[in-house]
Write a protein that holds these residues in place. Structure first.
Motif, PDB file in Angstrom:
ATOM      1  N   HIS A  29       1.249  -1.606   0.432  1.00  0.00           N
ATOM      2  CA  HIS A  29       0.012   0.090   0.209  1.00  0.00           C
ATOM      3  C   HIS A  29       0.907   1.884  -0.026  1.00  0.00           C
ATOM      4  N   LEU A  30       1.771   0.971   0.142  1.00  0.00           N
ATOM      5  CA  LEU A  30       2.994   2.153   0.689  1.00  0.00           C
ATOM      6  C   LEU A  30       3.058   3.031  -0.605  1.00  0.00           C
ATOM      7  N   PRO A  31       3.060   3.221  -2.268  1.00  0.00           N
ATOM      8  CA  PRO A  31       3.380   3.548  -2.954  1.00  0.00           C
ATOM      9  C   PRO A  31       2.074   4.644  -2.921  1.00  0.00           C
ATOM     10  N   HIS A  32       0.911   4.047  -2.350  1.00  0.00           N
ATOM     11  CA  HIS A  32      -0.726   4.430  -3.345  1.00  0.00           C
ATOM     12  C   HIS A  32      -0.811   5.710  -1.407  1.00  0.00           C
ATOM     13  N   VAL A  33      -0.112   5.618  -0.863  1.00  0.00           N
ATOM     14  CA  VAL A  33      -1.450   6.452   0.318  1.00  0.00           C
ATOM     15  C   VAL A  33      -0.935   7.887   0.401  1.00  0.00           C
ATOM     16  N   THR A  34      -0.602   8.710  -1.014  1.00  0.00           N
ATOM     17  CA  THR A  34      -0.628   9.837  -0.796  1.00  0.00           C
ATOM     18  C   THR A  34      -1.625  10.156  -1.660  1.00  0.00           C
ATOM     19  N   GLU A  35      -2.360   9.283  -3.005  1.00  0.00           N
ATOM     20  CA  GLU A  35      -3.277   9.440  -3.286  1.00  0.00           C
ATOM     21  C   GLU A  35      -4.118  10.057  -2.874  1.00  0.00           C
ATOM     22  N   ALA A  36      -5.085  10.505  -3.328  1.00  0.00           N
ATOM     23  CA  ALA A  36      -6.417  11.212  -3.037  1.00  0.00           C
ATOM     24  C   ALA A  36      -7.163   9.710  -2.392  1.00  0.00           C
ATOM     25  N   PHE A  37      -7.880  10.308  -2.056  1.00  0.00           N
ATOM     26  CA  PHE A  37      -8.895   9.223  -1.480  1.00  0.00           C
ATOM     27  C   PHE A  37      -8.402   7.530  -1.209  1.00  0.00           C
ATOM     28  N   TYR A  38      -7.217   7.354  -1.232  1.00  0.00           N
ATOM     29  CA  TYR A  38      -6.629   5.839  -1.339  1.00  0.00           C
ATOM     30  C   TYR A  38      -6.889   5.901   0.721  1.00  0.00           C
ATOM     31  N   MET A  39      -7.201   4.424   0.314  1.00  0.00           N
ATOM     32  CA  MET A  39      -7.675   3.890   2.035  1.00  0.00           C
ATOM     33  C   MET A  39      -6.951   2.250   1.676  1.00  0.00           C
ATOM     34  N   VAL A  40      -5.602   2.445   3.166  1.00  0.00           N
ATOM     35  CA  VAL A  40      -4.992   1.496   3.009  1.00  0.00           C
ATOM     36  C   VAL A  40      -6.363   0.440   4.086  1.00  0.00           C
ATOM     37  N   ASP A  41      -7.446   0.592   5.074  1.00  0.00           N
ATOM     38  CA  ASP A  41      -7.851  -0.118   5.230  1.00  0.00           C
ATOM     39  C   ASP A  41      -9.297   0.481   5.391  1.00  0.00           C
ATOM     40  N   LYS A  42     -10.915   0.401   4.543  1.00  0.00           N
ATOM     41  CA  LYS A  42     -11.478   1.292   3.616  1.00  0.00           C
ATOM     42  C   LYS A  42     -12.351   2.049   5.477  1.00  0.00           C
ATOM     43  N   SER A  43     -12.866   0.308   6.302  1.00  0.00           N
ATOM     44  CA  SER A  43     -14.019   0.264   7.303  1.00  0.00           C
ATOM     45  C   SER A  43     -13.424   0.969   8.133  1.00  0.00           C
ATOM     46  N   ARG A  44     -11.910   1.016   8.449  1.00  0.00           N
ATOM     47  CA  ARG A  44     -10.913   1.621   9.591  1.00  0.00           C
ATOM     48  C   ARG A  44     -10.617   2.358   9.513  1.00  0.00           C
ATOM     49  N   ALA A  45     -10.164   3.031   8.361  1.00  0.00           N
ATOM     50  CA  ALA A  45     -10.846   4.116   8.065  1.00  0.00           C
ATOM     51  C   ALA A  45     -11.326   4.863   8.612  1.00  0.00           C
TER      52      ALA A  45
END
Lengths: 461, 223
Positions: free
Chosen positions: A402-418
């Motif tokens: 997930h690391l390369p994507h975390v600065t993309e808008a609306f990217y969430m590693v764990d949607k429910s948790r986030a």
């Protein structure tokens, strides 16, 4: 008409023109030489005849006979005449002798008027050299008419002209074939460039023109064309990528807007349609408020992000790190206290040249991410350096995929948790943009289960 | 005997909303927030219906069903719930044997109607056309109150049927109008009010049919 055809036709026409002119000049010159030598032969022959005739007439003039002159002429003619048609007349114009063929008799009427002259006349299409001479023998005047055939010279010239034009035609035909082959070969690189261009026009941006000889014009053209094609391709690919990113952003945003809307509308509708218990009513109302707040936060961040994208001017000034850190720490005090996280701030004594509001926004976002990731009672460090800062936590960490994507808008590693933790997936996108505007680099190191360190490094300050 | 419904949805606000809606129509919902837990629950328990979100942490709604089907588990009817609007996704869901498909955002009445439809198709629920002392029989097209037949016009009958099917849930005037007169009826919603008045009189239901401010009517009766 194709350029290749035009060059071929022009070359051929020029060759034909100059070839014809050259051949004509040469033929004319040789004809003139032939003609004058033939005229000389005729004149010489008439001279000799005239001299022999004079001698005979002188010799015969001693004879008493009436027709001694006729006899002298006949005798001379018998020995001297070669190809020539000869006629001799006396002073009164009476013909003493002629060996003209019957059909050539009109030539006698064409003879030059004065003696010693010659002319070229044509009878039935055949040219003749006509010579008239006056002869004096012992006081008697005679006229010599001499017709010398020039047909050989004229016919020879005509034959040469015909041969020359046949040769010229054959030469031109051979040249046309040669030109066609040579021009086709020279123009084929151009044709390939054209083919490549139409490939690109049809959207096949991978097409390149083959470079045959890099140093000639066609090779240079192909090279220039390929450079253009490469930059066009790059440009198109960049636009396509941007377009895809934009579409993804809009799709993600629509999804993120729709999710809170679903629960807000659903709870509101349930409330107006049914009679629910007081507990359920409270639950529904607080869900509506929470989701509304989530939408509002998202709106604020989106507005901020789009403002930054539009290039709202930065208000750059010298800021003390302790003042910046204090503001950020205060802003996250609520969630920090609620979760019971220890926040250790080490502002040091530095001055940063930055936009104060944006820097506080960045710090606040990094801190609230760190607090959200931490377990209750965990620790979060905020440490300043002269050329940047770092925020470290001991929380759940980010899985490497997930690391390369975390600065993309609306990217969430764990949607429910986030979502449960009230994230909108925009915080790091905002941080990255703020870092970019400050010409700083944002790097994230993370070990799942051990924690995350986010560092900001000013590249020029 | 209430129907057991499993709700698999990662957004707790939405999961709660679905549960609340189903409770109104007399179901017994169970909540679950991720795919892996859903697999366990579906393997171990017997449900009358499963409502699945497509985007789930752990394992998405489609994978989940594929996996269970491969294991040969006996699956309850499935209703997919998702914000995704792509047609291929919908097709995939229906191919996997989903009963129905619902897009977010949804209205509770719509969810209730679909759940009701699925349960009836699978004979897990016989429509309960009883409220207070009134019984409606859709087959013979008769209505009795305390055993005594009541004469109703076809429109009144249609209104009553819809109200009884959605007990304790308010129905808008438009929904009622559509059910009793069809889409293309040009009369205004006042027509609905007139017929409801007559229905109240005929059944002596002045209190049971409640007027909901600015919306429509609700039949209040113990489920």
């Amino acid at each position: 008409m194709k350029l290749r055809t035009r060059i071929g036709v022009i070359t051929l026409a020029l060759c034909l023109l100059f070839g014809t002119a050259l051949a004509g000049l040469l033929l004319l010159r040789s004809f003139r030489v032939d003609l004058s030598s033939e005229i000389n032969r005729g004149l010489t022959s008439s001279d000799m005849f005239s001299a022999s005739l004079t001698a005979s007439l002188t010799a015969f003039s001693t004879l008493p006979e009436e027709d001694s002159a006729s006899r002298a002429v006949r005798l001379t003619a018998q020995y001297m005449t070669d190809n020539a048609q000869v006629a001799v007349a006396d002073a009164r114009g009476r013909l003493l002798y002629d060996n003209f063929l019957q059909e050539l008799a009109p030539l006698l009427d064409m003879m030059p008027a004065q003696g010693g002259e010659y002319s070229i006349r044509s009878l039935y299409g055949t040219p003749w050299l006509l010579i008239r001479r006056g002869i004096n023998a012992q006081g008697d005047a005679y006229h010599l008419y001499y017709a010398w055939p020039l047909a050989r010279v004229y016919n020879g010239a005509r034959l040469q002209a015909r041969t020359a034009s046949l040769l010229l035609v054959a030469l031109c035909a051979a040249m046309a074939v040669g030109l066609w082959v040579a021009l086709r070969a020279s123009f084929s690189p151009l044709r390939r460039v054209e083919k490549a261009a139409s490939g690109i026009a049809q959207g096949d941006y991978d097409t390149r023109a083959p470079v045959v000889h890099a140093h000639d014009e066609a090779g240079q053209l192909a090279l220039a064309f390929n450079r253009m094609a490469a930059s066009t391709q790059e440009h198109v690919e960049r636009l396509t990528r941007q377009d895809a990113a934009q579409k993804q952003f809009i799709a993600d945003m629509a999804h993120e807007l729709k999710t809170p809307m679903t629960s807000m509308i659903g709870y509101a509708d349930l409330l107006r349609r049914t009679q629910v218990t007081e507990n359920q009513r409270q639950e529904a109302l607080s869900a509506i408020v929470q989701q509304g707040e989530r939408l509002e936060r998202m709106g604020t961040k989106l507005l901020r992000l789009s403002g930054l994208d539009k290039g709202d001017a930065l208000t750059l000034a010298e800021h003390r790190t302790d003042a910046l850190f204090e503001q950020a720490v205060q802003a996250v005090e609520g969630p920090r206290a609620e979760k019971g996280v220890n926040l250790l701030s080490e502002p040091g004594d530095f001055h940063w040249h930055c936009d104060g509001d944006l820097m506080v926004t960045l710090l606040q976002n990094l801190l609230s991410n760190a607090i959200r990731a931490s377990e209750p009672g965990g620790r979060v460090w905020l440490i300043a350096r002269a050329d940047g800062l770092s925020v470290r936590d001991e929380g759940c960490g980010i899985p490497p995929e997930h690391l390369p994507h975390v600065t993309e808008a609306f990217y969430m590693v764990d949607k429910s948790r986030a979502r449960a933790a009230q994230g909108a997936g925009l915080g790091l996108a905002l941080c990255r943009r703020i870092a970019q505007l400050h010409k700083a680099r944002l790097t994230i190191d993370s070990q799942p289960g051990q924690g995350t360190t986010v560092s900001l490094l000013f590249t020029t300050s | 005997m209430a129907q057991r419904v499993l709700i698999v949805e990662d957004d707790s606000a939405i999961a709660e909303l679905i549960a609340m809606t189903l409770r109104v129509s007399g179901c017994e919902p169970q909540l679950c927030y991720d795919g892996l837990q859903a697999v366990r629950l579906l393997t171990d328990n017997d449900y009358d219906l499963a409502i699945l979100d497509v985007m789930l942490p752990g394992m998405d709604g489609f994978e989940l069903v594929e996996k269970l089907a491969a294991q040969g588990a006996k699956l309850p009817p499935i209703l997919y719930l998702t914000a995704k609007v792509d047609v291929p996704d919908r097709v995939r869901g229906l191919r996997l044997g989903a009963e129905d498909y619902m897009l977010k955002p949804f209205h509770p009445v719509e969810l209730q109607a679909r759940v009701d439809g699925i349960l009836r198709r699978h004979q897990r629920r016989t429509p309960d056309y009883r409220a207070l002392d009134v019984v409606l029989d859709p087959d013979t097209h008769t209505v009795t109150k305390a055993g005594q037949p009541v004469e109703l016009t076809p429109q009144e009958f249609a209104l009553l049927e819809l109200l009884m099917r959605h007990k304790n849930m308010a129905l808008s005037r438009e929904q009622l109008l559509e059910a009793a007169w069809g889409y293309d009826y040009l009369g205004g919603s006042r027509t609905v009010d007139m017929h409801i008045q007559r229905l109240r009189k005929k059944l002596d239901w002045e209190k049971a049919i409640v007027t909901v401010f600015k919306l429509g009517y609700r039949l209040e009766a113990p489920a």
